[in-house]
Structure formats: structure tokens, C-alpha cells
Design a protein around this motif. Structure first.
Motif, PDB file in Angstrom:
ATOM      1  N   VAL A 185      56.444 -22.257  26.385  1.00  0.00           N
ATOM      2  CA  VAL A 185      55.142 -21.965  26.982  1.00  0.00           C
ATOM      3  C   VAL A 185      54.033 -22.721  26.258  1.00  0.00           C
ATOM      4  CG1 VAL A 185      53.406 -20.156  27.364  1.00  0.00           C
ATOM      5  CG2 VAL A 185      55.822 -19.723  27.906  1.00  0.00           C
ATOM      6  N   HIS A 237      47.715 -19.771  26.289  1.00  0.00           N
ATOM      7  CA  HIS A 237      47.939 -21.198  26.040  1.00  0.00           C
ATOM      8  C   HIS A 237      47.298 -22.063  27.126  1.00  0.00           C
ATOM      9  CE1 HIS A 237      50.572 -20.838  22.560  1.00  0.00           C
ATOM     10  NE2 HIS A 237      51.188 -19.823  23.164  1.00  0.00           N
ATOM     11  N   ALA A 238      47.369 -21.622  28.376  1.00  0.00           N
ATOM     12  CA  ALA A 238      46.768 -22.412  29.456  1.00  0.00           C
ATOM     13  C   ALA A 238      45.247 -22.468  29.292  1.00  0.00           C
ATOM     14  CB  ALA A 238      47.140 -21.816  30.806  1.00  0.00           C
ATOM     15  N   ALA A 252      48.713 -27.904  31.151  1.00  0.00           N
ATOM     16  CA  ALA A 252      48.336 -26.978  32.232  1.00  0.00           C
ATOM     17  C   ALA A 252      47.423 -27.573  33.296  1.00  0.00           C
ATOM     18  CB  ALA A 252      47.714 -25.711  31.646  1.00  0.00           C
ATOM     19  N   LEU A 284      46.687 -19.973  35.982  1.00  0.00           N
ATOM     20  CA  LEU A 284      47.794 -20.865  36.317  1.00  0.00           C
ATOM     21  C   LEU A 284      48.777 -20.116  37.217  1.00  0.00           C
ATOM     22  CD1 LEU A 284      49.350 -23.561  35.739  1.00  0.00           C
ATOM     23  CD2 LEU A 284      50.488 -22.314  33.885  1.00  0.00           C
ATOM     24  N   CYS A 306      52.268 -25.605  28.469  1.00  0.00           N
ATOM     25  CA  CYS A 306      50.916 -25.232  28.901  1.00  0.00           C
ATOM     26  C   CYS A 306      49.850 -26.148  28.322  1.00  0.00           C
ATOM     27  CB  CYS A 306      50.625 -23.780  28.559  1.00  0.00           C
ATOM     28  SG  CYS A 306      51.427 -22.616  29.680  1.00  0.00           S
ATOM     29  N   LEU A 349      54.180 -22.293  36.725  1.00  0.00           N
ATOM     30  CA  LEU A 349      55.182 -22.047  35.694  1.00  0.00           C
ATOM     31  C   LEU A 349      56.150 -20.990  36.219  1.00  0.00           C
ATOM     32  CD1 LEU A 349      55.472 -23.151  32.725  1.00  0.00           C
ATOM     33  CD2 LEU A 349      54.822 -20.860  32.006  1.00  0.00           C
ATOM     34  N   VAL A 384      51.231 -16.876  28.691  1.00  0.00           N
ATOM     35  CA  VAL A 384      50.961 -18.128  29.404  1.00  0.00           C
ATOM     36  C   VAL A 384      49.454 -18.376  29.482  1.00  0.00           C
ATOM     37  CG1 VAL A 384      51.089 -19.266  31.670  1.00  0.00           C
ATOM     38  CG2 VAL A 384      53.096 -18.069  30.747  1.00  0.00           C
ATOM     39  N   ASN A 385      48.707 -17.342  29.810  1.00  0.00           N
ATOM     40  CA  ASN A 385      47.259 -17.498  29.982  1.00  0.00           C
ATOM     41  C   ASN A 385      46.556 -17.904  28.687  1.00  0.00           C
ATOM     42  OD1 ASN A 385      47.390 -16.922  32.681  1.00  0.00           O
ATOM     43  ND2 ASN A 385      46.775 -14.790  32.475  1.00  0.00           N
TER      44      ASN A 385
END
Length: 330
Positions: free
Chosen positions: A96, A130-131, A103, A139, A100, A109, A127-128
Motif C-alpha cells: 500500500v 498513504h494516498a 496514487a 482513491l 499509493c 486499488l 490506503v487513504n
């Protein structure tokens, strides 16, 4: 008001995605798939696979290769996603973090083998983080439904705002029954008749349609006979309500796209109906002896949106209303 706003009355339109999701794992196949997408256009998505694509001990390097391909100029349409290792894997968080970083050019993803809506939400939160650091919020997330727990909570997973697609992982799902479901239920004709597999497919499709998300049908393991692929795709669309399907070999892409693309005759019928409807401000009409109102208009509106995604040329009578305004499903 734009026609889509009239027909959906302020409600969000159901999401629409390219009908084929092509999986590629090795570097050779990933690059070949990207070249094919450049040739055919964004009529299919590509999912670069870390879960099954990375060889043992090479997981980090593989994730970095995926990020490199996402950021490259070859990612012309920004319709390439990535599947990471499952949330219980020691490689999940690193996947991730690495992927990302790309992203801004990542289409979505894919989270495999989740067991619950709670687990999915926790994964999305990671995820959020890192994005967002890479400049991307919200994302899109695709979720593989392949465990008993995920199927049990499929409606809750489909309801998560960031989730746009649920895919059926038939092989892991059948394997999770430890022999109680025979191996031939992974392929045709068993996959369309075994009660437990049919139930799973219908639950996934129903959950997606209830929440305006995209149900993606499982892979066809036959890679030589494209007629089998075409038949599976046609049944997935016509009998099970799926609007997208996996591909695992380049030869499967065109049969899947063809099976899920509206016929030209249906596109022209939809155009004629919507053109007449627009003339009367979306009130009821009678065309060729049949009554139509906003309920059928919404159906035919979606037909034209699907045709647009597939790259078909729309009739001039409706091209402007489809191509302009807030109707773009992506």
C-alpha cells in the motif's frame, strides 16, 4: 437541468466502469497489457497484480515495479489499477505504501480476501493515509469477495462510499468449502448451476446494484477457446446481472468487451426513445406502440452510457446530451 439530473432526481447515478478488468502479474505481461490498452483505447482496465504476480522474496521489488509502471507515460489513460497482498499478509502495508505513492495515476486499488466490512474499512483507512500523502483523496477501492465472512457482509461492504466495485473470487470461494463444493464449480457449466456458487454470485450482484456499485464477474480459466469466454461473459451479463468481468489472458479481452457492450440495434433504440422523450421534457411517450416514461428512460440512458464507455459512436440525435454535462459515470 441536464437530462441525467431529471432522470435520477438528484440521486447518484450507478457507477459504470470499463466492462473488462484484465489481470497481469509478470513484468512481461504487464507491459504487454499496457501496450494493448494503448492500441485499443480505455475500453478495458488493467489490474497489475502484486498478490499472485510477485515471486517469493521479490514482493517489494514487484510493488516498486507496479508503481513505476503506473507513473510512466505508458499509463496513457489512467485506467490501470493494482491488487495488493491481502490484509493479513506481512506484505500488505508495504504494498500500500509503495503503490499509493503513484496514487494520482492509479485508477483503483484492489483488496483481496477481506473477511468483514470492518476489516475493509480499516484497510481503506490505511490506503487513504498513504494516498493523501501523495495528493489523492477518495482513491476508488475494489474488493474481492472470496471468503465466507465477506459474503456474509457483502451489503455492508458495497455500502462503503469509497468502494466502487466488488469482484467474485470464485477459486478461493470454492476452495474455502474444503471439498464440499466440487472443483468443477470453478468453471462452466458448474459455476452457473451449483447452488452455493450461484447464491454467492447473486448476493454480490444484488448488493452492488442496491448501492449503485459495479459487480465484476469471476475469471474464466479457459484461455484457448474464446467461445467459452464469450459464453461465460454473456451468461454473467444476461443471467446474473454483472456489468464487468475479469480477463487473465489477452485473448479474453475482446470477447468480454463484446459480450458486455450494448448491441448497435439497442443503442439506436435507446437513442430514438431518449430523443423523443427530450422533446416532451421527459414526460411519457408512445413509440412503436409501446409506452415509455422515466423508469424506462433511466434504463436506456444507461445503455447509452455503456455504449460510450465501450467506444461506440453514438447517434447524433443524443450525442450532445450524453457527452456533455454531469452525466459522465466516471
Amino acid at each position: 437541468m441536464h437530462p441525467s439530473e431529471v432522470l435520477f432526481q438528484g440521486n447518484r447515478q450507478p457507477l459504470l466502469l470499463p466492462v473488462c478488468d484484465h489481470y497481469a502479474g509478470s513484468e512481461k505481461l504487464m507491459r504487454k497489457s499496457i501496450a494493448l490498452q494503448q492500441e485499443l483505447g480505455p475500453v478495458f482496465d488493467i489490474t497489475l497484480d502484486c498478490e499472485d504476480g510477485a515471486s517469493a522474496g521479490n514482493e517489494e521489488a514487484h510493488a516498486r515495479l507496479v508503481a513505476e509502471l503506473l507513473l510512466s507515460d505508458d499509463n496513457k489513460f489512467n485506467r490501470i489499477g493494482a491488487r495488493v497482498h491481502d490484509v493479513a499478509s506481512p506484505h500488505f502495508a508495504r504494498d500500500v505504501a509503495i503503490i499509493c505513492a503513484a496514487a494520482p495515476k492509479l485508477a483503483y486499488l484492489v483488496l483481496p480476501k477481506v473477511n468483514s466490512a470492518r476489516e475493509t474499512k480499516d484497510a481503506i483507512a490505511l490506503v487513504n493515509r498513504h494516498a493523501k500523502a501523495a495528493g489523492r483523496s477518495d482513491l476508488p477501492i475494489h474488493v474481492l469477495i472470496e471468503t465466507h465472512g465477506a459474503l456474509h457482509e457483502v451489503h455492508a461492504i458495497a455500502a462503503l462510499p469509497q468502494v466502487e466495485c466488488l469482484s467474485f473470487g470464485i477459486m478461493d470461494f470454492v476452495s474455502a468449502h474444503y471439498g464440499a463444493v466440487p472443483g468443477n464449480a470453478m468453471r462452466t457449466p458448474g459455476q452457473f448451476v451449483h447452488p452455493l456458487v450461484v447464491r454467492a454470485k447473486l448476493e454480490i450482484a444484488a448488493a452492488c446494484h442496491a448501492h449503485g456499485k459495479v459487480p465484476s464477474h469471476n475469471v474464466t480459466t479457459e484461455i484457448k477457446d474464446t467461445a467459452v469466454v464469450a459464453n461465460d461473459a454473456q451468461r454473467a451479463a444476461a443471467e446474473f446481472g454483472y456489468t464487468r468481468m475479469w480477463s487473465i489472458h489477452p485473448s479474453q479481452i475482446k470477447p468480454v468487451v463484446k459480450a458486455f457492450t450494448p448491441r448497435v440495434s439497442e443503442v439506436h433504440e435507446a437513442a430514438a426513445i431518449l430523443h423523443e422523450a427530450a422533446q416532451v421534457q421527459w414526460g411519457p411517450i408512445s413509440l412503436n406502440g409501446r409506452l415509455h416514461d422515466r423508469a424506462s428512460y433511466r434504463y436506456y440512458w444507461t445503455v447509452l452510457q455503456r455504449a460510450k464507455l465501450a467506444g461506440l459512436t453514438l447517434p447524433e440525435s443524443v450525442a450532445a446530451m450524453i457527452n456533455n454535462g454531469p452525466s459522465d459515470p466516471t
